[in-house]
Design a protein around this motif. Structure first.
Motif, PDB file in Angstrom:
ATOM      1  N   CYS A 163      36.797  50.596  53.389  1.00  0.00           N
ATOM      2  CA  CYS A 163      36.358  49.461  52.575  1.00  0.00           C
ATOM      3  C   CYS A 163      36.720  49.659  51.116  1.00  0.00           C
ATOM      4  O   CYS A 163      37.250  48.757  50.472  1.00  0.00           O
ATOM      5  N   HIS A 164      36.458  50.864  50.585  1.00  0.00           N
ATOM      6  CA  HIS A 164      36.693  51.072  49.165  1.00  0.00           C
ATOM      7  C   HIS A 164      38.172  51.220  48.855  1.00  0.00           C
ATOM      8  O   HIS A 164      38.575  51.128  47.694  1.00  0.00           O
ATOM      9  N   SER A 165      39.024  51.474  49.856  1.00  0.00           N
ATOM     10  CA  SER A 165      40.455  51.536  49.612  1.00  0.00           C
ATOM     11  C   SER A 165      41.113  50.173  49.736  1.00  0.00           C
ATOM     12  O   SER A 165      42.323  50.049  49.621  1.00  0.00           O
ATOM     13  N   GLY A 166      40.301  49.129  49.971  1.00  0.00           N
ATOM     14  CA  GLY A 166      40.842  47.776  50.001  1.00  0.00           C
ATOM     15  C   GLY A 166      41.406  47.378  51.347  1.00  0.00           C
ATOM     16  O   GLY A 166      42.112  46.380  51.451  1.00  0.00           O
ATOM     17  N   VAL A 192      34.691  42.115  52.388  1.00  0.00           N
ATOM     18  CA  VAL A 192      34.600  42.934  51.183  1.00  0.00           C
ATOM     19  C   VAL A 192      33.366  42.551  50.379  1.00  0.00           C
ATOM     20  O   VAL A 192      32.834  41.449  50.513  1.00  0.00           O
ATOM     21  N   GLN A 193      32.929  43.477  49.540  1.00  0.00           N
ATOM     22  CA  GLN A 193      31.781  43.184  48.694  1.00  0.00           C
ATOM     23  C   GLN A 193      32.156  42.189  47.598  1.00  0.00           C
ATOM     24  O   GLN A 193      31.392  41.287  47.270  1.00  0.00           O
ATOM     25  N   ASN A 194      33.353  42.357  47.033  1.00  0.00           N
ATOM     26  CA  ASN A 194      33.842  41.454  45.993  1.00  0.00           C
ATOM     27  C   ASN A 194      35.302  41.114  46.257  1.00  0.00           C
ATOM     28  O   ASN A 194      36.109  42.008  46.540  1.00  0.00           O
ATOM     29  N   SER A 214      37.388  40.423  44.095  1.00  0.00           N
ATOM     30  CA  SER A 214      38.174  41.042  43.031  1.00  0.00           C
ATOM     31  C   SER A 214      38.588  42.465  43.361  1.00  0.00           C
ATOM     32  O   SER A 214      39.473  43.029  42.710  1.00  0.00           O
ATOM     33  N   ASP A 215      37.961  43.076  44.386  1.00  0.00           N
ATOM     34  CA  ASP A 215      38.309  44.442  44.764  1.00  0.00           C
ATOM     35  C   ASP A 215      39.667  44.526  45.448  1.00  0.00           C
ATOM     36  O   ASP A 215      40.231  45.620  45.570  1.00  0.00           O
ATOM     37  N   VAL A 216      40.182  43.394  45.928  1.00  0.00           N
ATOM     38  CA  VAL A 216      41.435  43.393  46.699  1.00  0.00           C
ATOM     39  C   VAL A 216      42.436  42.483  45.981  1.00  0.00           C
ATOM     40  O   VAL A 216      42.372  41.261  46.105  1.00  0.00           O
ATOM     41  N   ARG A 263      42.536  38.463  45.743  1.00  0.00           N
ATOM     42  CA  ARG A 263      42.137  37.828  44.484  1.00  0.00           C
ATOM     43  C   ARG A 263      43.139  36.757  44.054  1.00  0.00           C
ATOM     44  O   ARG A 263      42.772  35.769  43.400  1.00  0.00           O
TER      45      ARG A 263
END
Length: 280
Positions: free
Chosen positions: A15-18, A23-25, A27-29, A33
């Motif tokens: 999840c945190h590596s995109g 996803v939580q946000n 903007s994280d990907v 985005r």
């Protein structure tokens, strides 16, 4: 027990590596985005009941969806309008795609229910989202928020997922709303170097027992809405909105973006901003 811990750690790293589609946000990907004007998602439509989905098929991101977990419909889908190059794909609705990660199943791509890895977990996935059986013989069509006719052949197939569907009256789906979708494709797109589209719904109720539902599981929206921000070839911006009634007389009314934002703010209980940066 240790196996569960390692699976959780692996899932979290993904999840945190995109790599996660849910996803939580947004903007994280970065690849997700980009579907929003200036890379900024709308304000005021998300809640504790919604999930952010970066719609991914075979490793490629095609659009973004804010999905309501209780109503089992998307609140909106965000995408970039493309030239349609082929006819509608011939895909049986019984094999339209599902989103495993809504059920916390670590698969990054949407998958058809016939996929071998889906069979053991279909019950969990059915609990987490709408499926074909919800719509079958319901009197409602499977209404695309992000329509296949707004995409090239490579991305059309990705729109055939139940996380991009909401119950829609047949006469509305094939009539006035289809006319608006054709207007975007035939009249707006040719004038734009890029056009960002947001298409969403207004729920008839936030939980079963309020409003109209399919099989007490899937909310039937009272309205569909859409907004576009066109970056014209001259560099100017054009923005407009539409509000369409999902019941007779199936009227689709022109709205300015501020008017549409006011309507959505009243419905969703907080200030809604569709295009941050204003697209003026």
């Amino acid at each position: 027990m240790m196996t569960c811990v390692w699976l959780y750690v692996f899932f979290t790293i993904l999840c945190h590596s995109g790599l996660c589609e849910v996803v939580q946000n947004f903007s994280d990907v970065p690849s997700c985005r980009r579907f929003f004007y200036q890379g900024q998602e709308p304000l005021g439509l998300s809640s504790s009941k919604t999930a952010n989905i970066c719609q991914r098929l075979q490793g490629v991101y095609y659009y973004a969806t804010l999905y309501h977990r209780v109503a089992r419909v998307p609140i909106y889908s965000a995408y970039i309008l493309e030239q349609s190059t082929t006819s509608r794909p011939d895909i049986s609705s019984s094999n339209w795609y599902l989103e495993p990660m809504l059920a916390d199943i670590a698969r990054e791509d949407m998958l058809p229910p016939s996929h071998s890895t889906m069979q053991p977990v279909l019950d969990a996935i059915t609990e987490s989202q709408a499926v074909n059986d919800d719509y079958r013989n319901s009197g409602q069509t499977r209404g695309h928020l992000n329509p296949s006719q707004h995409h090239s052949s490579e991305s059309q197939i990705s729109t055939f997922t139940y996380t991009n569907m909401a119950p829609q009256e047949s006469n509305f789906n094939s009539g006035t709303w289809n006319q608006y979708e054709s207007f975007l494709r035939d009249q707006i797109l040719p004038a734009c170097s890029q056009a960002h589209i947001l298409t969403g719904v207004i729920l008839s109720g936030s939980s079963p027992g309020e409003g109209k539902w399919l099989r007490n599981r899937v909310n039937v929206p009272t309205f569909f809405w859409s907004a576009f921000c066109c970056i014209e070839t001259s560099g100017a911006r054009r923005r407009e909105g539409r509000l369409g009634r999902n019941a007779s007389p199936y009227d689709v009314v022109n709205k300015t973006i501020p008017q549409l934002q006011d309507i959505l703010s009243q419905e969703y209980g907080g200030k809604v901003v569709l295009f941050q940066g204003s697209c003026q």
